[in-house]
Design an enzyme around this catalytic site. Structure first.
Site, short mmCIF file in Angstrom:
data_model
loop_
_atom_site.label_atom_id
_atom_site.label_comp_id
_atom_site.label_asym_id
_atom_site.label_seq_id
_atom_site.Cartn_x
_atom_site.Cartn_y
_atom_site.Cartn_z
N ALA A 205 0.85 -1.21 0.00
CA ALA A 205 0.00 0.00 0.00
C ALA A 205 0.88 1.24 0.00
O ALA A 205 2.10 1.14 -0.06
CB ALA A 205 -0.90 -0.02 1.23
N ASN A 206 0.28 2.41 0.03
CA ASN A 206 1.06 3.65 0.19
C ASN A 206 0.29 4.61 1.10
O ASN A 206 -0.79 4.27 1.59
CB ASN A 206 1.40 4.26 -1.17
CG ASN A 206 0.15 4.67 -1.92
OD1 ASN A 206 -0.60 5.54 -1.47
ND2 ASN A 206 -0.09 4.05 -3.06
#
Ligand code: PMT
Length: 406
Positions: A205-206
């Protein structure tokens, strides 16, 4: 805000009728001349005196008024806008069918002014196909629907059907009356960070919160655009915006490639993963199996794909999230992805980029123009981005036929 505007406030017979009093007060405070019309049903829930005392004129309820023999045409013709709050299932059905059984339904048929309808009812009624068909019919005729909210309903039930908050209704009225410099356009915005599955429980994810993308969607909607937001996050949906929920880069690509050909403006504010596991492991990788080797592959560059297939007249906007050489990298992306505009943010700077409520950006146009916006809240950044989009459209685009409003 609404100075000089004559607004007919229709109130129908639902428990939320008492909230019309608050809406009426807010409309008057905003400078509107409010003409209240109550149905017979509304009178079971609300006394005339209350609304008459707060509105600009006494409540009207009847078609049969000796002082004014045809009140519905007078009301309908003189209105700048009609708002019905709350609107019952019965009102929706009558309006959709063109029935004129009382002063309010007659007035709705006798007007060319914009109409804002704010339904409120129990969840089962709201979700009934007949009610939804009536909503679709009214929308297709250009009636603006302020959808009900989820929450506590009469009788202690919980669900969707509660009358929209008065500030949402007021925002809708202001938006409809202001016209807006993006009226008649379809704007597609992406927001949030993609999540690429490693196994059944883990993802790559970010840090994107979606705040910048949602601010752009809200601003575009407030300026009259029909807005579709392709989002990986679950934030409050701005008024009038349609959300398509996605999770992965592949899902975002599918949604955007489907929407983009018919869009006038596409703004890619999402942070798309550049790499994803070649294949997600089914089930959960167990710790006692040792440190896993995760083989990655590049994700599709969605924005580059949109740039390569961009229809004539569309304004395509990308973002560049950089931690060094901001303008060099941003200019390269602008060119490589065939964009009209890139919004460059130095995400290593304090208060800028991921998760903050603020941002600071430089806008680089394909025509070589540069505009810097100092640290400001993300809505102000959204405004600057859309101001530039409007400028580009005004400069380069042929006029577009208007789309039906929602
Ligand atoms: O969501 P917030 O917390 O409010 O934070 C806002 C933000 C920092 C996410 C936003 O301002 C921002 O910069 N968004 C773009 C983030 C990004 O992925 O930048 P990039 O420089 O890596 O990519 C350039 C452009 O290509 C972006 O428009 C991106 O959406 C797009 N892209 C990137 C990779 C990929 N595989 N497909 C793409 O379409």
């Amino acid at each position: 805000m609404l100075a000089g505007k004559r607004i007919v406030l229709g109130v129908t017979g639902g428990i939320a009728a008492y909230k019309a009093v608050d809406l009426c007060r807010r409309l008057v405070d905003a400078g509107a001349h409010v003409v209240p019309v109550m149905t017979a049903g509304a009178e079971h829930f609300l006394g005339r005196t209350t609304l008459s005392a707060l509105a600009s004129e006494p409540v009207q309820t009847s078609l049969w008024n000796e002082a004014s023999p045809i009140p519905h045409t007078r009301l309908g013709q003189s209105a700048d806008l009609i708002v019905v709050a709350p609107a019952t299932a019965r009102l929706l059905a009558a309006y959709a069918a063109g029935l004129s059984s009382d002063l309010l339904t007659n007035t709705l048929l006798a007007t060319r002014a914009p109409v804002v309808v704010c339904p409120a009812m129990h969840t089962e009624m709201w979700e009934h196909p007949a009610v939804q068909a009536n909503i679709a019919t009214l929308r297709s005729r250009g009636v603006h629907i302020v959808e009900p909210e989820a929450g506590r309903l009469a009788g202690g039930d919980t669900g969707t059907g509660r009358l929209a908050a008065p500030e949402r209704i007021l925002a809708a009225i202001v938006r409809v009356l202001s016209g807006g410099d993006l009226a008649g356009t379809h704007v597609v915005v992406s927001a949030g960070g993609t999540r690429e599955p490693i196994d059944a429980v883990r993802v790559i994810a970010n840090r994107s919160s979606g705040k910048q993308g949602y601010a752009i969607a809200a601003e575009a909607s407030a300026r009259g655009a029909q807005v579709t937001l392709v989002s990986t996050v679950d934030l409050a949906v701005p008024f009038g915006v349609t959300v398509l929920a996605v999770e992965t880069a592949a899902q975002m690509e599918a949604a955007l490639t489907g929407l983009a050909p018919a869009a006038d403006v596409v703004v890619m504010a999402a942070a798309v993963a550049d790499f994803r596991p070649v294949a997600a492991v089914p089930g959960k990788i167990k710790k006692d199996q040792g440190v896993p080797q995760i083989v990655l592959e590049p994700t599709p560059d969605i924005l580059a794909g949109l740039g390569a297939t961009k229809p004539a007249g569309q304004v395509l906007v990308g973002f560049a999230a950089e931690t060094s050489d901001l303008l060099v990298h941003a200019a390269a992306k602008l060119q490589r992805k065939h964009l009209d505009l890139i919004v460059a943010n130095d995400v290593a700077a304090p208060g800028v980029g991921f998760q903050h409520d603020t941002n600071a950006v430089t806008l680089l146009g394909a025509d070589g123009t540069t505009r810097t916006v100092a640290l400001a809240d993300k809505r102000a950044i959204a405004k600057a981005v859309l101001d530039t989009v409007v400028e580009i459209r005004g400069r380069d685009q042929p006029p577009h036929p208007p789309l039906p409003t929602s």
